[in-house]
Design a protein around this motif. Structure first.
Motif, PDB file in Angstrom:
ATOM      1  N   SER A 105       0.815  -1.217   0.000  1.00 23.73           N
ATOM      2  CA  SER A 105       0.000   0.000   0.000  1.00 23.73           C
ATOM      3  C   SER A 105       0.842   1.256   0.000  1.00 23.73           C
ATOM      4  O   SER A 105       2.061   1.220   0.205  1.00 23.73           O
ATOM      5  CB  SER A 105      -0.879   0.011   1.245  1.00 23.73           C
ATOM      6  OG  SER A 105      -0.079   0.196   2.392  1.00 23.73           O
ATOM      7  N   GLN A 106       0.135   2.370  -0.205  1.00 25.18           N
ATOM      8  CA  GLN A 106       0.699   3.672   0.079  1.00 25.18           C
ATOM      9  C   GLN A 106      -0.151   4.310   1.168  1.00 25.18           C
ATOM     10  O   GLN A 106      -1.340   3.985   1.295  1.00 25.18           O
ATOM     11  CB  GLN A 106       0.681   4.529  -1.185  1.00 25.18           C
ATOM     12  CG  GLN A 106       1.783   4.111  -2.136  1.00 25.18           C
ATOM     13  CD  GLN A 106       1.567   4.609  -3.545  1.00 25.18           C
ATOM     14  OE1 GLN A 106       0.478   5.082  -3.889  1.00 25.18           O
ATOM     15  NE2 GLN A 106       2.588   4.481  -4.351  1.00 25.18           N
ATOM     16  N   ASP A 109      -4.213   4.639   1.627  1.00 27.88           N
ATOM     17  CA  ASP A 109      -4.982   3.651   0.863  1.00 27.88           C
ATOM     18  C   ASP A 109      -6.022   2.978   1.760  1.00 27.88           C
ATOM     19  O   ASP A 109      -6.014   3.151   2.984  1.00 27.88           O
ATOM     20  CB  ASP A 109      -4.052   2.561   0.301  1.00 27.88           C
ATOM     21  CG  ASP A 109      -3.296   3.029  -0.945  1.00 27.88           C
ATOM     22  OD1 ASP A 109      -3.574   4.138  -1.423  1.00 27.88           O
ATOM     23  OD2 ASP A 109      -2.427   2.269  -1.416  1.00 27.88           O
ATOM     24  N   THR A 110      -6.873   2.183   1.128  1.00 29.83           N
ATOM     25  CA  THR A 110      -7.936   1.495   1.869  1.00 29.83           C
ATOM     26  C   THR A 110      -7.787  -0.012   1.706  1.00 29.83           C
ATOM     27  O   THR A 110      -7.333  -0.481   0.659  1.00 29.83           O
ATOM     28  CB  THR A 110      -9.314   1.918   1.332  1.00 29.83           C
ATOM     29  OG1 THR A 110      -9.403   3.340   1.396  1.00 29.83           O
ATOM     30  CG2 THR A 110     -10.453   1.310   2.131  1.00 29.83           C
ATOM     31  N   LEU A 130      -3.429   2.757   6.785  1.00 29.76           N
ATOM     32  CA  LEU A 130      -4.556   2.475   5.893  1.00 29.76           C
ATOM     33  C   LEU A 130      -5.897   2.805   6.539  1.00 29.76           C
ATOM     34  O   LEU A 130      -6.025   2.851   7.761  1.00 29.76           O
ATOM     35  CB  LEU A 130      -4.558   0.992   5.503  1.00 29.76           C
ATOM     36  CG  LEU A 130      -3.302   0.460   4.831  1.00 29.76           C
ATOM     37  CD1 LEU A 130      -3.489  -0.996   4.452  1.00 29.76           C
ATOM     38  CD2 LEU A 130      -2.994   1.293   3.598  1.00 29.76           C
ATOM     39  N   THR A 161     -12.417   7.450  -3.410  1.00 27.04           N
ATOM     40  CA  THR A 161     -11.000   7.861  -3.339  1.00 27.04           C
ATOM     41  C   THR A 161     -10.342   7.978  -4.709  1.00 27.04           C
ATOM     42  O   THR A 161      -9.204   8.440  -4.807  1.00 27.04           O
ATOM     43  CB  THR A 161     -10.174   6.846  -2.513  1.00 27.04           C
ATOM     44  OG1 THR A 161     -10.104   5.613  -3.249  1.00 27.04           O
ATOM     45  CG2 THR A 161     -10.792   6.595  -1.153  1.00 27.04           C
ATOM     46  N   LYS A 163      -9.346   5.535  -6.331  1.00 26.55           N
ATOM     47  CA  LYS A 163      -8.288   4.526  -6.365  1.00 26.55           C
ATOM     48  C   LYS A 163      -8.855   3.191  -5.885  1.00 26.55           C
ATOM     49  O   LYS A 163      -9.689   3.179  -4.979  1.00 26.55           O
ATOM     50  CB  LYS A 163      -7.186   4.977  -5.395  1.00 26.55           C
ATOM     51  CG  LYS A 163      -5.779   4.747  -5.874  1.00 26.55           C
ATOM     52  CD  LYS A 163      -4.773   5.267  -4.858  1.00 26.55           C
ATOM     53  CE  LYS A 163      -3.496   4.450  -4.986  1.00 26.55           C
ATOM     54  NZ  LYS A 163      -2.577   4.691  -3.883  1.00 26.55           N
ATOM     55  N   PRO A 165      -8.839  -0.293  -3.766  1.00 30.58           N
ATOM     56  CA  PRO A 165      -8.235  -0.646  -2.475  1.00 30.58           C
ATOM     57  C   PRO A 165      -6.847  -1.262  -2.681  1.00 30.58           C
ATOM     58  O   PRO A 165      -6.588  -1.887  -3.713  1.00 30.58           O
ATOM     59  CB  PRO A 165      -9.189  -1.689  -1.888  1.00 30.58           C
ATOM     60  CG  PRO A 165     -10.447  -1.590  -2.676  1.00 30.58           C
ATOM     61  CD  PRO A 165     -10.118  -0.992  -3.995  1.00 30.58           C
ATOM     62  N   ALA A 166      -5.982  -1.099  -1.683  1.00 32.70           N
ATOM     63  CA  ALA A 166      -4.634  -1.671  -1.767  1.00 32.70           C
ATOM     64  C   ALA A 166      -4.675  -3.188  -1.601  1.00 32.70           C
ATOM     65  O   ALA A 166      -3.807  -3.900  -2.102  1.00 32.70           O
ATOM     66  CB  ALA A 166      -3.737  -1.058  -0.691  1.00 32.70           C
TER      67      ALA A 166
END
Ligand SMILES: *Cc1c(COP(=O)(O)O)cnc(C)c1O
Length: 401
Positions: A105-106, A109-110, A130, A161, A163, A165-166
């Motif tokens: 992740s970054q 992130d979720t 997260l 978001t 994006k 999810p991670a």
């Protein structure tokens, strides 16, 4: 500073509250962690500090490269056993989750996870920076996770978001009801979106057969002290070959003066993890674990038997999905609660009654509902537990059909 002698005396002859030989222990988190004889011997042999490090190879100086004791081979066999590409032993299931979250992740992130996830899944996500998005469950009486909802929760994250999810996490067997979730269904959803699928097998791998490849898992995490007949702390991090490079990426830091680098070390493992006795208990029990997962169906039969027998006490009812597909069982036991209201020991009466019959592991003070785990008990022991509960029920004038 001086620690008083009388305080130090408390540490010199530590004894456990009960012995596993003498008592039947129903504590859900402890059944799968009872050591094998081989593991008990291994503790004595490898109890000293960094006992597995005698033959650490000087060039790489890494735990997973040690061949005496055969840690390198063990990691390969562990990965094979779980149907994964690469395996590492870490300190706990929660550490394995943290490592996977962190490396996939970054910040910000979720992760999408089931609403029966263990608290440590949330904490691991938090420490990794997260946010979480929960997949709901049906509530009483089944508490079934609505697996198809993983897809809409992934879409929600994307809409909110911008994006994906991670990672997606599923608790294979939850700690509250012992429900077994259909991991393959979630694996398919995650794989369709190209999102790494982390399967939490704390209550499954090591006691029931798990094939990560078949389930579509990219990461399998598990707990040695919960389900692999090992001492704490031990956790398992098993990875698909394709994700292993990312999750086990190497250190790149350099000392600004010394120019020292540590390029062989796996960053997220902080170099090495479990360097002594707990690691060796996990290895020593492994042959027994490989065999015992084949007997899983019979273990489930014992749990179903005890549920049926306890439900003969009027008003007692199993919660969670029926029939049981796991040995961790949650019972709603209102009649025992009513007894406790009129008892001088209140909620502790049930613990006292069980303990006097050499049964422990039902949480002291609980009577309205409680959990137990029959894993690894003999049929005789299961029948003994049944008789004890019926006895106690009759003693307090509860109706036993
Ligand atoms: C027990 C449990 C854990 C914690 O395992 P540790 O090895 O102690 O970190 C994590 N997840 C689930 C689902 C559990 O039941």
């Amino acid at each position: 500073m001086r620690v008083p002698e009388e305080r130090l005396r408390a540490y010199s002859n530590l004894r456990r509250d009960f012995s596993e030989e003498e008592f039947i222990n129903l504590q859900p988190i402890q059944r799968g962690g009872v050591l094998t004889e081989e593991a008990r011997r291994a503790i004595l042999e490898f109890g000293d500090g960094y006992s597995v490090c005698d033959w650490c190879p000087p060039k790489t100086a890494r735990l997973d490269m040690i061949t005496d004791p055969p840690i390198k081979q063990f990691y390969e066999d562990l990965a094979t056993f779980l149907g994964m590409g690469v395996a590492r032993v870490v300190t706990r299931c929660r550490e394995a989750k943290f490592i996977a979250f962190k490396m996939l992740s970054q910040e910000g992130d979720t992760v999408v996870l089931d609403s029966l996830a263990h608290y440590s899944s949330y904490i691991a996500a938090e420490l990794a920076g997260l946010r979480v998005k929960e997949v709901p469950n049906s509530g009483p009486p089944e508490y079934r996770i609505d697996l198809a909802t993983y897809a809409s929760k992934i879409e929600e994250v994307k809409a909110e978001t911008g994006k994906l999810p991670a990672a997606v996490l599923l608790t294979h067997v939850d700690y509250m009801y012992g429900n077994v979730a259909d991991a393959k269904a979630v694996g398919k959803i995650a794989n369709d979106y190209g999102i790494p699928f982390i399967l939490n097998c704390a209550y499954s791998a090591g006691i029931m057969p798990i094939d990560g490849k078949e389930l579509g898992a990219d990461v399998i995490v598990s707990s040695g002290h919960k389900s692999w007949a090992a001492s704490a702390p031990t956790g398992i991090l098993a990875l698909s070959a394709s994700l292993s490079e990312k999750i086990l990426s190497k250190s790149s830091i350099e000392g600004d003066l010394s120019k020292r680098r540590f390029a062989a070390k796996e960053l997220a493992l902080l170099g090495c993890t479990v360097m002594g006795a707990p690691m060796v208990t996990l290895m020593a029990s492994f042959p027994a674990v490989v065999k015992r997962v084949e007997r899983w169906e019979e273990e489930v039969q014992k749990a179903r038997f005890l549920v049926d027998e306890l439900e003969r006490i009027e008003g007692v009812r199993q919660a969670g999905i029926r029939p049981k597909a796991h040995t961790l069982t949650h019972m709603e036991t209102e009649p025992f609660f009513r007894v406790s209201e009129g008892h001088k020991r209140r909620g502790y009466f049930l613990y006292d009654e069980l303990r006097s019959r050499k049964i422990v592991g039902i949480q002291p003070g609980l009577t309205k509902h409680f959990k137990f785990n029959t894993y690894g008990l003999s049929w005789d022991q299961v029948r003994y537990v049944r008789d004890a509960f019926h006895d106690i029920a009759k003693k307090y004038q509860l109706n036993v059909r």
